[in-house]
Scaffold this active site. Structure first.
Site, PDB file in Angstrom:
ATOM      1  N   CYS A  28       4.987   3.937   2.961  1.00 42.29           N
ATOM      2  CA  CYS A  28       4.697   5.074   3.840  1.00 42.29           C
ATOM      3  C   CYS A  28       4.247   6.288   3.041  1.00 42.29           C
ATOM      4  CB  CYS A  28       5.908   5.387   4.711  1.00 42.29           C
ATOM      5  SG  CYS A  28       6.272   4.053   5.882  1.00 42.29           S
ATOM      6  N   HIS A  48       6.484   0.414  10.255  1.00 45.75           N
ATOM      7  CA  HIS A  48       7.408   1.530  10.067  1.00 45.75           C
ATOM      8  C   HIS A  48       6.981   2.697  10.970  1.00 45.75           C
ATOM      9  CE1 HIS A  48       9.010   0.470   5.781  1.00 45.75           C
ATOM     10  NE2 HIS A  48       8.931  -0.603   6.559  1.00 45.75           N
ATOM     11  N   CYS A  98       9.443   5.490   2.473  1.00 40.09           N
ATOM     12  CA  CYS A  98       9.464   4.423   1.467  1.00 40.09           C
ATOM     13  C   CYS A  98       8.155   4.483   0.667  1.00 40.09           C
ATOM     14  CB  CYS A  98       9.618   3.069   2.159  1.00 40.09           C
ATOM     15  SG  CYS A  98       8.126   2.540   3.045  1.00 40.09           S
ATOM     16  N   GLU A 131       6.462   5.825  10.365  1.00 40.87           N
ATOM     17  CA  GLU A 131       5.403   6.665   9.817  1.00 40.87           C
ATOM     18  C   GLU A 131       4.035   6.006   9.954  1.00 40.87           C
ATOM     19  OE1 GLU A 131       8.766   7.021   6.644  1.00 40.87           O
ATOM     20  OE2 GLU A 131       8.197   5.630   8.223  1.00 40.87           O
TER      21      GLU A 131
END
Length: 168
Positions: A93, A60, A90, A62
């Protein structure tokens, strides 16, 4: 209660940098989400989604930005840092943000199906953890949301077109 250490101008500047990252993801047909980590007014980590490209569920925006920031500082602790991301984090993260001690988290669009910085729950400001972050939503929300809307609209159009071509 934690408060923001940045001006609105700074917030928009850094969110625009996250949008640049999101557009990099879009170019390679990844979901257009981008993130930057800022420390002392400088970007020390950048990331955009690479899940499909890498076939790695943890790739992801992040996570990638946090990894770069940790490499840049030589520490897993990102105290006094800010993270800017185009979509609400999410659970994974948010956990990484807490564990890396990011002080402030700014995001653009809400994620009503998976967001854990206010939508489904708020992990980042839960004071039961030994660290929590200041969270601010809605930074360039329209631009951030439009990136995702346009991406998924085009994806649906391409799938419909492929289905139609398969029939012929």
């Amino acid at each position: 209660m934690k408060t923001s250490s940045l001006t609105q101008e700074q917030k928009e500047f850094f969110m625009n940098e996250a949008i640049i990252e999101a557009k990099k993801a879009e170019v390679i047909r990844e979901v257009p989400i981008g993130a930057v980590v800022v420390l002392e007014g400088k970007i020390i980590g950048r990331g955009h989604n690479l899940r499909e490209t890498s076939q790695n569920a943890t790739a992801h925006a992040e996570m990638i930005a946090i990894q770069q920031a940790c490499e840049a500082t030589g520490s897993w602790r990102l105290e006094n840092a800010q993270l800017f991301v185009t979509l609400e984090p999410c659970p994974m993260c948010s956990g990484a943000l807490l564990l890396s001690r990011v002080e402030e988290v700014y995001f653009g669009a809400f994620d009503p199906k998976g967001g854990t910085a206010g939508s489904l729950l708020n992990l980042l400001e839960d004071e039961r953890f030994n660290h929590w972050s200041y969270v601010e939503s809605g930074i360039l929300a329209e631009e951030c949301g439009q990136l995702l809307t346009d991406f998924f609209r085009e994806l649906r159009r391409l799938k419909k077109q492929a289905k139609k071509e398969k029939k012929n």
